[in-house]
Design a protein around this motif. Structure first.
Motif, PDB file in Angstrom:
ATOM      1  N   TYR A   1     -26.135   7.781  26.440  1.00  0.00           N
ATOM      2  CA  TYR A   1     -27.281   8.525  26.985  1.00  0.00           C
ATOM      3  C   TYR A   1     -26.804   9.789  27.709  1.00  0.00           C
ATOM      4  CZ  TYR A   1     -30.629   4.769  25.890  1.00  0.00           C
ATOM      5  OH  TYR A   1     -31.434   3.864  25.238  1.00  0.00           O
TER       6      TYR A   1
ATOM      7  N   VAL B   1     -26.061  12.484  25.139  1.00  0.00           N
ATOM      8  CA  VAL B   1     -27.290  13.098  24.616  1.00  0.00           C
ATOM      9  C   VAL B   1     -27.880  14.048  25.668  1.00  0.00           C
ATOM     10  CG1 VAL B   1     -29.673  12.617  23.876  1.00  0.00           C
ATOM     11  CG2 VAL B   1     -27.779  11.205  22.996  1.00  0.00           C
ATOM     12  N   GLY B   2     -27.911  13.595  26.920  1.00  0.00           N
ATOM     13  CA  GLY B   2     -28.441  14.441  28.000  1.00  0.00           C
ATOM     14  C   GLY B   2     -27.643  15.728  28.136  1.00  0.00           C
TER      15      GLY B   2
ATOM     16  N   VAL C   1     -28.521  18.176  25.332  1.00  0.00           N
ATOM     17  CA  VAL C   1     -29.836  18.773  25.594  1.00  0.00           C
ATOM     18  C   VAL C   1     -29.689  19.911  26.601  1.00  0.00           C
ATOM     19  CG1 VAL C   1     -32.071  18.286  26.699  1.00  0.00           C
ATOM     20  CG2 VAL C   1     -31.164  16.708  24.970  1.00  0.00           C
TER      21      VAL C   1
ATOM     22  N   ALA D   1     -34.616  16.724  22.899  1.00  0.00           N
ATOM     23  CA  ALA D   1     -33.979  15.408  22.787  1.00  0.00           C
ATOM     24  C   ALA D   1     -34.453  14.653  21.549  1.00  0.00           C
ATOM     25  CB  ALA D   1     -34.265  14.592  24.051  1.00  0.00           C
TER      26      ALA D   1
END
Ligand code: HEM
Length: 184
Positions: A47, A50-51, A54, A61
Motif C-alpha cells: 500500500y 502504491v501511495g 500516486v 490510484a
C-alpha cells in the motif's frame, strides 16, 4: 503480500518511469529496492508503494491499480506462469470458475499467503456474477484490470458492471460481467 507482488509494482514503475522513478518511489515508501519473490512482506509495504507512486507522479490510484492488474497478466502470468494458466482454463469463464482452485494449488509455494476468493455464478441471461472476497481493502480496480487482461488473453471482450455493496447482503465486492468473442 509475497515479494513477487511488490516486484510487479517495481516492474511497472521501471517500465513507466525508469530506474530513477523507482528509486524515488521505494525510498519515499520506506521500502527496499528489491523483494525476495517467495518471501512474505507486510501488506503495508504494498500500500505504501502504491501511495508513493500516486504522490510522486500525480497518478490516479484506481487507474494505477487497474494498470497493475493488466501488467500482472500481460507481463508476469502469461510469461512466467503460462502452463498454470492453460491448466486452469481454456476459456475466460472456465478459467474464472477455477481461480480459487489455482490459488489453492500454489499454496504449497506460498505457505503463509492469503489469496482472494472468487465465487462465480452464470446468470440466466448468461452474464457472470463474480463475488470477490478479500480481507484487503481497495483492490477492486486491480481485480478489474486482471479480468480485463485475462479476457483479452482468451480473445474475448469483457464488459464489467460493478454492483453497489448495498444491493446485496454478502461480505464481498460484486461484479457482473458480459463476455463475448472479440470479433463481435
Ligand atoms: C498466474 C499465476 C498467479 C500467481 C502465481 C498468483 C499468486 C498470488 C500471490 C502470491 C498473491 C499474494 C497473496 C499474499 O501474499 O497473501 C496473490 C494475490 C492476488 N491474486 Fe493471484 N496469482 C496468480 C494469478 C491470479 C489471477 C489470474 C487472478 C485474478 C484474475 C489473481 C487474483 C489475485 C488478487 C486479486 C490478489 C490480491 C490479494 C487480495 O485480493 O486479497 N491472481 N496472487
Amino acid at each position: 503480500m509475497y515479494g513477487m507482488v511488490n516486484n510487479a509494482v517495481r516492474g511497472l514503475v521501471i517500465e513507466r518511469y525508469g530506474d530513477s522513478g523507482w528509486a524515488t518511489v521505494h525510498t519515499q515508501a520506506g521500502a527496499p529496492a528489491n523483494f525476495a519473490p517467495m518471501e512474505p512482506y507486510g501488506d503495508e509495504i504494498t500500500y505504501a508503494l502504491v501511495g508513493s507512486i500516486v504522490k510522486s507522479f500525480n497518478a490516479d490510484a484506481a487507474v494505477l491499480l487497474h494498470e497493475l492488474g493488466v501488467y500482472w497478466i500481460d507481463k508476469i502470468a502469461t510469461v512466467h506462469y503460462a502452463e498454470m494458466l492453460s491448466a486452469t482454463g481454456t476459456t475466460f469463464v472456465g478459467f474464472v470458475k477455477n481461480l480459487d482452485h489455482m490459488h489453492a494449488r500454489i499454496r504449497v509455494n506460498f505457505p503463509s499467503y492469503q489469496p482472494p476468493s472468487f465465487r462465480v455464478l452464470v446468470l440466466p441471461d448468461q452474464r457472470l456474477q463474480v463475488d470477490y472476497y478479500s480481507d484487503r481493502p481497495g483492490l477492486m480496480p486491480f481485480v478489474e484490470g486482471l479480468f480485463a487482461a485475462l479476457a483479452r488473453h482468451f480473445k474475448q471482450r469483457l464488459v464489467i458492471e460493478p454492483v453497489a455493496d448495498d444491493t446485496h447482503g454478502m461480505p464481498c465486492k460484486r461484479l457482473l460481467m458480459t463476455v463475448e468473442p472479440l470479433s463481435l
